[in-house]
Structure formats: structure tokens, C-alpha cells
Design a protein around this motif. Structure first.
Motif, mmCIF file in Angstrom:
data_model
loop_
_atom_site.group_PDB
_atom_site.id
_atom_site.type_symbol
_atom_site.label_atom_id
_atom_site.label_comp_id
_atom_site.label_asym_id
_atom_site.label_seq_id
_atom_site.Cartn_x
_atom_site.Cartn_y
_atom_site.Cartn_z
ATOM 1 N N ALA A 40 -9.357 1.473 0.123
ATOM 2 C CA ALA A 40 -10.074 0.047 0.027
ATOM 3 C C ALA A 40 -9.077 -0.509 -0.717
ATOM 4 C CB ALA A 40 -10.842 -0.255 -0.296
ATOM 5 N N GLU A 41 -7.821 0.091 -1.152
ATOM 6 C CA GLU A 41 -6.924 -1.100 -2.235
ATOM 7 C C GLU A 41 -5.739 -1.680 -0.853
ATOM 8 O OE1 GLU A 41 -6.575 0.005 -6.311
ATOM 9 O OE2 GLU A 41 -3.990 0.780 -5.211
ATOM 10 N N ASP A 42 -5.742 -0.088 -0.060
ATOM 11 C CA ASP A 42 -4.852 -0.070 0.366
ATOM 12 C C ASP A 42 -4.852 -0.969 2.243
ATOM 13 O OD1 ASP A 42 -2.639 1.261 -0.695
ATOM 14 O OD2 ASP A 42 -3.188 3.372 0.637
ATOM 15 N N MET A 43 -6.205 -0.665 2.368
ATOM 16 C CA MET A 43 -6.542 -1.556 3.618
ATOM 17 C C MET A 43 -6.168 -3.363 3.009
ATOM 18 S SD MET A 43 -10.188 -1.090 5.665
ATOM 19 C CE MET A 43 -9.656 -0.855 7.382
ATOM 20 N N LEU A 44 -7.219 -3.190 1.888
ATOM 21 C CA LEU A 44 -7.254 -5.078 1.253
ATOM 22 C C LEU A 44 -5.569 -5.218 1.608
ATOM 23 C CD1 LEU A 44 -10.567 -4.761 -0.191
ATOM 24 C CD2 LEU A 44 -10.334 -5.647 1.701
ATOM 25 N N LEU A 45 -4.881 -4.937 0.395
ATOM 26 C CA LEU A 45 -3.412 -5.148 0.023
ATOM 27 C C LEU A 45 -2.686 -5.511 1.960
ATOM 28 C CD1 LEU A 45 -2.271 -3.035 -2.243
ATOM 29 C CD2 LEU A 45 -2.386 -5.535 -2.540
ATOM 30 N N MET A 46 -3.125 -4.172 2.833
ATOM 31 C CA MET A 46 -1.672 -4.677 4.065
ATOM 32 C C MET A 46 -2.251 -6.174 4.324
ATOM 33 S SD MET A 46 -2.154 -0.604 5.748
ATOM 34 C CE MET A 46 -1.939 -1.508 6.986
ATOM 35 N N ALA A 47 -3.305 -6.556 4.443
ATOM 36 C CA ALA A 47 -4.260 -7.552 5.029
ATOM 37 C C ALA A 47 -3.653 -8.784 3.948
ATOM 38 C CB ALA A 47 -5.736 -7.488 5.146
ATOM 39 N N GLY A 48 -3.760 -9.047 2.672
ATOM 40 C CA GLY A 48 -3.367 -9.699 2.493
ATOM 41 C C GLY A 48 -4.551 -10.503 1.871
ATOM 42 N N GLY A 96 7.737 2.432 -6.938
ATOM 43 C CA GLY A 96 6.982 2.461 -8.518
ATOM 44 C C GLY A 96 5.932 1.157 -7.716
ATOM 45 N N ILE A 97 6.208 0.661 -6.780
ATOM 46 C CA ILE A 97 5.426 -0.200 -5.868
ATOM 47 C C ILE A 97 4.561 -0.278 -5.134
ATOM 48 C CG2 ILE A 97 4.918 -2.774 -5.224
ATOM 49 C CD1 ILE A 97 8.224 -3.395 -6.274
ATOM 50 N N ASP A 98 3.727 -0.282 -4.837
ATOM 51 C CA ASP A 98 2.281 0.253 -3.756
ATOM 52 C C ASP A 98 3.100 -0.070 -2.522
ATOM 53 O OD1 ASP A 98 0.287 0.383 -2.443
ATOM 54 O OD2 ASP A 98 -1.361 -0.295 -3.593
ATOM 55 N N PRO A 99 3.015 0.735 -1.839
ATOM 56 C CA PRO A 99 3.802 0.280 -0.422
ATOM 57 C C PRO A 99 2.788 -0.358 0.203
ATOM 58 C CG PRO A 99 3.187 2.961 -0.907
ATOM 59 C CD PRO A 99 3.035 2.302 -2.000
ATOM 60 N N ALA A 100 1.339 -0.055 -0.014
ATOM 61 C CA ALA A 100 0.421 -0.783 1.300
ATOM 62 C C ALA A 100 0.964 -2.507 1.021
ATOM 63 C CB ALA A 100 -0.795 -0.938 0.684
ATOM 64 N N ILE A 101 1.104 -3.233 0.430
ATOM 65 C CA ILE A 101 2.392 -4.280 0.239
ATOM 66 C C ILE A 101 2.644 -5.104 1.534
ATOM 67 C CG2 ILE A 101 3.139 -6.440 -1.153
ATOM 68 C CD1 ILE A 101 1.856 -5.090 -3.753
ATOM 69 N N ALA A 102 3.727 -3.370 1.729
ATOM 70 C CA ALA A 102 4.671 -3.715 2.646
ATOM 71 C C ALA A 102 3.721 -4.678 4.037
ATOM 72 C CB ALA A 102 5.246 -2.827 3.000
ATOM 73 N N THR A 103 3.090 -4.240 4.230
ATOM 74 C CA THR A 103 2.286 -4.218 5.740
ATOM 75 C C THR A 103 2.154 -5.582 5.728
ATOM 76 O OG1 THR A 103 0.157 -3.914 5.470
ATOM 77 C CG2 THR A 103 2.406 -1.991 6.319
ATOM 78 N N GLY A 104 1.863 -6.451 4.139
ATOM 79 C CA GLY A 104 0.989 -7.848 4.436
ATOM 80 C C GLY A 104 2.288 -8.826 4.509
ATOM 81 N N PRO A 105 1.609 -10.197 4.243
ATOM 82 C CA PRO A 105 2.060 -11.104 4.757
ATOM 83 C C PRO A 105 3.388 -11.564 4.026
ATOM 84 C CG PRO A 105 -0.086 -11.981 3.530
ATOM 85 C CD PRO A 105 0.202 -10.140 3.410
ATOM 86 N N PHE A 106 3.579 -10.620 2.794
ATOM 87 C CA PHE A 106 5.447 -11.004 2.101
ATOM 88 C C PHE A 106 6.044 -10.582 3.767
ATOM 89 C CE2 PHE A 106 8.876 -9.762 -0.247
ATOM 90 C CZ PHE A 106 9.343 -10.624 -0.466
ATOM 91 N N VAL A 128 3.239 3.277 5.274
ATOM 92 C CA VAL A 128 2.129 3.980 4.302
ATOM 93 C C VAL A 128 1.392 5.116 4.667
ATOM 94 C CG1 VAL A 128 0.217 2.154 3.292
ATOM 95 C CG2 VAL A 128 2.674 1.100 3.749
ATOM 96 N N ARG A 129 0.451 4.998 5.673
ATOM 97 C CA ARG A 129 0.171 6.328 5.590
ATOM 98 C C ARG A 129 0.196 7.785 5.514
ATOM 99 N NH1 ARG A 129 -4.565 6.188 4.794
ATOM 100 N NH2 ARG A 129 -4.682 8.874 5.061
ATOM 101 N N ASN A 130 1.442 8.141 5.570
ATOM 102 C CA ASN A 130 2.278 8.936 5.959
ATOM 103 C C ASN A 130 2.493 9.087 4.262
ATOM 104 O OD1 ASN A 130 1.543 10.523 8.403
ATOM 105 N ND2 ASN A 130 3.773 8.695 9.249
ATOM 106 N N LEU A 131 3.350 8.233 3.830
ATOM 107 C CA LEU A 131 3.193 8.143 2.354
ATOM 108 C C LEU A 131 2.472 8.592 0.931
ATOM 109 C CD1 LEU A 131 5.545 5.311 1.517
ATOM 110 C CD2 LEU A 131 6.249 7.225 0.848
ATOM 111 N N ALA A 132 0.809 8.268 1.777
ATOM 112 C CA ALA A 132 -0.328 8.450 1.040
ATOM 113 C C ALA A 132 -0.842 10.091 1.136
ATOM 114 C CB ALA A 132 -1.459 7.845 1.364
#
Lengths: 449, 449
Positions: B258-266, B415-425, B338-342
Motif C-alpha cells: 500500500a505504501e509503495d502504491m500511494l507513494l508512487m501516486a503522490g 536508503g530512500i524508498d525507491p517508490a518515491i521515484a515514480t511520484g510527481p517529483f 521499484v517492483r523488481n527491487l522489492a
């Protein structure tokens, strides 16, 4: 084995495989757990995978490796395996793993392997294969430990002692004389009662169960909610068909999460690093085609507004920001809706959710409309563009929240996976709508100039 | 309870709550399982939640409800609860749930509740609270069933019989004389050996364990890989501190997904339908601010190219398609990474992954560059724009694949959650780069006209 240790082991395996040092490789393989070998496979290239797999000496270990690897790696591993050997390895698997494995074979091989499985076991496998793979029936194991309700604790313990080491006992399922599931007893309960007590006296009668048709996600939800190590699967007559064990539940949760995530991004779920370039491209192209089609339509929309664009070039500069902000709001709403649908949070409150999200979209629209509008005025002293951008952001964000919430809800109702709603399809549609709103407002305001 | 039945029950509860029919509500509550009450909570509004919770008569049931609800609902439920009552309910929880509950209290309440817990139990809780919540230590239960290695099967069975019904025995952990974890025995193994056999003779010596500092994701991966019902947590001296049970593993997997999914969407991870409008807006605004900042920069970029844009208005029409296609490719690459890292698939192959993804990006770029370029020529007979779009799409898609793969890999390493990478940034950054490439190429080609 911890991930860092596994990485070291994989490195060692890869080095030995490259040198073709079969004897040394055999030694490393022999001292590695089957589950670790399976985990190592996903870091190896197909020829390395087969080399390693060839070094596995025991059938029981090879069977666990085959049962534990991803479908992709499974296909690589069995590529050159003779059918006879494959049949032997499948026979060493648990029935539910066997069924999974068979489902990943091409039709010809499957028929050949099935021919080599005999009697009762084959019947069992064919029955399991009759269920859809994403249902309780499709993931259950028929190996449920069951006893009659008039069995005493003493006899039950004796029965437990006789079960093969292979089979894990999660719970003892209790049946009545017509083989209906009527209760469940834990292994420890057998020990805490007098040997002459019957199971009937100590069993929990209110057994939580599912049917073979229950969706696997629902099974996972039930197992998680009640902390069950295994969920019994019963037919309409309440006879026990099998159990879904907690390790399969974990697989289901992982699978469904991965599926949602990839669908949301517009990637097919099968993609893993071992795909060829062409396969990888082909799997992503359909999604990009949607973006392409939408984008071409949008270019026509912009073309129609060339008049207003050429009269005020600042307008064009704000196209990306209008699209970006609205796209973001849409994805936020869609992701939250998909997420809350998955956890069951939205059950029966679709209407209020849409309204709440639109409210959030409107609030954010007003906030950002004012911000961007003000920026526009300060930076360019262009009141018309400022007004157009502000109004477009307010309207567009509200629309985006509406679309982002309503589309997944509608999809769910139509039986389509709502995760698709956050993919390129809806994103592109939102881009088009947002841009049309922006340019229409702009031409209304600027048209007269 | 199946989801459809739960919905019915929720409807009934809601109707009764609305009518204020406390007695009838009490009856419904009494016949509903604690876990179902907890699940029902997420469909109810806070006042309804408290009304229902007030009808729970037994402390043990109320404790399970409190331990099973989401943090959000937990906060609503305990809002008006006196500290004494809260302390009683927490005392009825398992130690790991107790720790979780305490962590969700505000500091003042927590101190007050802790004061009401006495002696050993308080020490235990304070020790557990010393671990980070997302580590093995943070989610473990100290209730691991342990025996000495020279204990006989007979004595072990007697010990099992004496354990309180409350505690579930997953495995029997075997310790040596200096309290090091040296082996593990299943309950069934106790039954299949002669009563005089010592645990030392029958235990599995190669125990898979983690340390309290092990990341919870790693614990979940280990439990899943080896099909363990509980993972033992040991300190540097190999003494057993506790166990992480499979139900907590399931929670971890769900949470992380859930965390990854929501992070990805911002979207912040805490958002649930029970938030107020202002809270919901405030949680999403930071992400939109990033898009806003990026968008304003992009508007400046476009402004700089006003010369070329005004000389060829068709150029502006292709801005959305160039941005959209590149954004899509970037998100596809980032999500896959992100998926393959997880799943651990990319361990030790970062370099080759980046190159492979760039290859895929380039292939898709050539394909779509040709398509869009051709369209541009056919539709507008504008060879300059066609060339600019085609080159921009090829370059931009390759860059997007590079950025989409490299950023999450780098984040993971930092050491940062890679899911942020797909977000708005990153999406916004990619928009800017793509557009700059497009307009630069266009002005090179068209500048001379």
C-alpha cells in the motif's frame, strides 16, 4: 538465508557457472537450501539456471526448487528437461504446487506429463485443474488432515503420529458421519484434554470456510483477518475439499499487489528482467499506443485553438502546468480509490466517496488556481491568461478528482480490475479534457482581443 | 465472515446506530466476532464506531477489536475512552499489539497508560518500544515457547499442556544452557518420538533467524520463502528475544504494498476515507507543489522558445504528446524497477538493468518517433516539425527510460524508498527535460526559417 548472504552465494554460483566448474558448483548447490536455490535462480541467466538445476542431486530438492521459482524461471528451467524426469519431479510436489506447475506447461507437455501420472493422483490433479487459478479451488491443497467427530483424543494423536513427515498439519478438521465439516481442533488442544475425550466435545464448531469459487483475494483477506494458518474449502454439501495454507495466502497478497502496481503504470504483469528486448517492447507498446492516440487527438484540439494561441503566446507556456496538475490530482484520486477498494473500505459508500473527492479536488483547485493565477499576473501582467489558467485549474482539478474516483468505482462494478483506471488510458483522457477546458476558457476570454 | 455478509452486518449496525437502538445494537454486537467488528469499523463513521464499541461487553473482545482496527479507526475509537479503561484493554492484548497500540497514542496518554502497567510487563513493553516500528524488533512478540535442549519429549508435552490457552504455539524453540537458540521442533515432532527422547536429539539445528534490527520487509521475505509460521528473532549472543508470527508478516506485506502504491501516486500513506476535507487536502498539497514548481519552470522554458513557437504553431500542438509519451515510458521503467527491487530481482545487476531499459526505451523511441513523425508529415506536410518531434521522441524516451531506472536504483542505494521515484517529483523532472529537448531540436531545425 539473509539477502546479503544470498547475494554472495549467487555471486559464487555465477562465477563457478561461468568457469564451467561443475564439481565445485555441485558442492555449493548441495549445501544450499532448495528455497535459496529457487531465490538464486531469479538472479541468474537461463543457461546458468539450467546448469545449477542440473547439479541438484535429490529429486525432493529439485521439486521444491521447481515449485518455488517464478513462472518465468520455471519455463527456463524445464526447457530441456525430458518429460519422464519432469513427471518424476512433479510427482514429488504437493498437489497444489503440482497443479500450478502443470498450468505453466504448454499443452503438449502437460498431456504427456499427465499420462505418466497414474490412478487416484491423476484424478486429484485433474479435479484441481478444473478450478480457476485465481480462486480458492485453484490454490488449495487437498491434503487437509481430517478425522471423524467421534474420534477420541487418544486415537487422534495416534493418527497424527502416522501422518507422513512430508505433510504439515495446520489444524485437525472434524467431520460428521456424512463427511460434512463440523468443527476444527488445534494440535495443542488434543494434548490438553483427557485421552478419552471425543473431538466432538472439544472442537470449535463455528468454522470459517470458503467455497472453491471464492476469489483468492477474498481468501487472503479472511486468512489475514482471523489470523488463520489455513482456510478450509468446502462444497455446497459442506464437505471438505481442501485447505488454502498461509504460505499460498502470502503469495496471493504479493501477486495481487504487484499486479495492481504494474497495471497502474501500464506495464504487463509478466515482465521480468529475463525477457528479451523485443518481448519487453511488445508488452509496453499497447499502453503507449493509447497515449499516442490520445496525444494525437489532443494535438488536433490545440490546432483548433491556434488562433487564440498565436494571439497570446503566454497561453502555450501554461499548457504543461495545467495538464500536469490535473493529471496529478486524477492519479491521486484514482490510486486512493483503487487502494480503498482493495481493502474493502469503500463497500457501500461509492456516492459519498465521489462527492468527498470532488470536494477535495475543488479545494485544491481553488488553492492552486489562485496561486498560478497570481503568478501569471505578477510575472506577465496578463490578466486574461491569469483568469483562464485559474478557472481552468479549478474546473480541471474538480473534474480530475471526479473522473479519478468514478472510473475505478465503475470498473469495479463492471467486474474490470480498477487498477487499470490509473493507467495511461484515463491519464490521457484527463489530459484531453483538461486542455480543452483551458483553451476554451482562454478563447472565450481572449477571443475578443 | 465473507465480505457480502459483512456488508449486511454493517448495514444493520448502521441502521441501528442511526436509530440509537442501543439494546438491539448490543445484541448484534454480541453475536459478531471481534475481527468482524474491527472490519466493520472501517465502514462506519467515528460516532457510529464509538457507539458500536461501547456495546462490546467483554474486555477480551474489545482488546481484539482495538488491536485489529486500522490506526485511523483506533484513534477514533479511543478518543473518549478513560485512561483506566484503555490501560485495562491494553493489558488484555498480546505484547506486540500492546506496543503498536501505545505507539499510536499521543505522548501524554501513552505516559498515563504506561504508569498503569506494572512490573515486568511494563519493562517488556518499554523494551519492545525501543525498537524501530519497521524492524523485526518492532513487530515481534516476546511470547516464544522455549524449552531446554535436554528436556524430554514427555516433559515438553507436559509443558505444552500448561501453556495458557491465550498463547498460540507455532514452534518449540530449543535453547542450550546459556540460553542460546540452538534448535527448533514442531509440535507434531514431539508426538512422533519416544517420550524419553530429548529435544536435542530430534531438533532441527539449522534455525533460520533474524536480528531485531532486520527490516520488516526482509522478515516477510524470509517467512514467505521458507514457508515459516513464525520467524525467531535473536540478539548477537543468539538468545531468543521473540518471534514474528505469520499474521504480522501478512500485515507487513500489505502495508508495504500500500505504501509503495500511494507513494508512487503522490499521496501520503495515512489517507483513509475518514479524514476531514482539510486533512485530505493538506496531505496531497505537498506533492502538487512539486508539480507546480516544476510546471512553472517548464513555462519559463516554453517562454524562452516563444520565437520558434510563434514561427510554427504546429509545434505547440505536439507538446502534450511528447510529454505524455516520455512520461509514460519513465513511469513504466520506474515502476518495473521499484517492483523488481522489492522482489530482490535486481540484486547485483543494476548496471545491466539500466542498459537494458535504455535499450527498450530507445527501441520504443524509434518506433514511436517514426510513427509520430510520419503522422506529422502526412497531416501537416511540415517536415521540420516532423523531424523535431521524431528526434525528440527518440532521445526523450531513451532518457526517460534511463532516468526511470537509474533514479529508483540510486534512491535504494541511498536508503530512500525507491517508490518515491515514480511520484510527481521525477515525473515533473522528466516533463521538463523532454520538453527542453523537443523545443531545442525544433529551434535548431526551424531557427533559420
Amino acid at each position: 538465508m539473509a539477502e546479503s548472504l544470498l547475494t554472495q552465494r549467487v555471486d559464487a554460483i555465477r562465477r563457478l557457472a561461468r568457469r564451467g566448474a561443475a564439481a565445485a558448483l555441485g558442492k555449493v548447490v548441495a549445501k544450499t537450501r532448495a528455497e535459496d536455490l529457487a531465490a538464486a535462480m531469479m538472479h541468474l541467466h537461463p543457461p546458468e539456471q539450467r546448469l545449477v538445476f542440473g547439479q541438484v542431486r535429490e529429486d525432493s530438492v529439485a521439486a521444491v526448487v521447481l515449485a518455488s521459482v517464478d513462472p518465468q524461471d520455471f519455463t527456463h528451467l524445464i526447457k530441456d528437461l525430458p518429460v519422464d524426469r519432469l513427471a518424476v519431479l512433479l510427482a514429488a510436489m504437493d498437489p497444489d504446487d503440482q497443479t500450478d506447475a502443470l498450468e505453466h506447461l504448454d499443452e503438449e507437455t502437460r498431456a504427456a506429463v499427465l499420462q505418466r501420472i497414474h490412478g487416484e493422483e491423476r484424478e486429484q490433479v485433474e479435479e484441481l485443474m478444473g478450478y480457476r487459478p485465481d480462486t480458492a479451488g485453484g490454490i488449495m491443497s487437498p491434503l487437509a488432515f481430517r478425522l471423524s467427530e467421534d474420534c477420541t483424543c487418544r486415537d487422534a494423536i495416534a493418527a497424527v503420529q502416522e501422518v507422513s513427515d512430508h505433510e504439515q498439519i495446520y489444524y485437525i478438521y472434524v467431520e460428521n458421519e456424512v463427511h460434512q465439516l463440523v468443527g476444527v481442533v488445534s494440535l495443542r488442544n488434543l494434548l490438553t484434554h483427557a485421552p478419552s475425550t471425543t473431538l466432538n466435545e472439544i472442537m470449535i464448531r463455528d468454522v470459517i470456510s470458503v467455497t472453491p469459487q471464492t476469489d483468492q483475494e477474498e481468501v487472503a483477506r479472511i486468512a489475514g483477518r482471523y489470523g488463520m494458518l489455513a482456510v478450509p474449502v468446502v462444497d455446497e454439501q459442506r464437505s471438505l475439499l481442501g485447505i488454502v495454507t498461509v504460505d499460498d495466502v502470502i503469495d496471493v497478497i504479493r501477486e495481487e499487489a504487484a499486479e495492481d502496481m504494474l497495471l497502474m503504470a501500464g506495464v504487463s504483469e509478466q515482465e521480468t528482467p529475463n525477457l528479451t528486448r523485443t518481448q519487453a517492447v511488445l508488452q509496453r507498446v499497447p499502453w503507449l499506443m493509447i497515449t499516442l492516440g490520445g496525444g494525437l487527438l489532443i494535438s488536433e484540439v490545440i490546432r483548433r485553438f491556434n488562433g487564440v494561441l498565436s494571439s497570446d503566446l503566454i497561453l502555450a507556456g501554461f499548457i504543461p502546468i495545467v495538464m500536469g496538475m490535473e493529471g496529478n490530482v486524477g492519479i491521486q484520486s484514482a490510486t486512493l480509490t483503487v487502494r480503498n477498494l482493495a481493502t474493502g473500505r469503500l463497500e457501500g459508500r461509492a456516492g459519498s466517496t465521489v462527492i468527498a473527492e470532488m470536494g477535495t479536488g475543488l479545494s485544491m483547485g481553488v488553492l492552486f488556481g489562485v496561486l498560478i493565477g497570481t503568478y501569471c499576473m505578477v510575472r506577465y501582467q496578463d490578466y486574461h491568461v491569469a483568469a483562464a489558467v485559474a478557472i481552468a485549474v479549478v474546473t480541471g482539478m474538480t473534474c480530475a478528482a471526479l473522473v479519478g474516483t468514478a472510473v475505478p468505482l465503475t470498473m469495479k462494478r463492471l467486474g474490470i480490475d480498477p487498477a487499470i483506471a490509473t493507467g495511461p488510458f484515463v491519464t490521457t483522457a484527463m489530459d484531453g479534457v483538461g486542455l480543452t477546458i483551458y483553451l476554451s476558457i482562454a478563447s472565450l476570454l481572449l477571443g475578443g482581443r
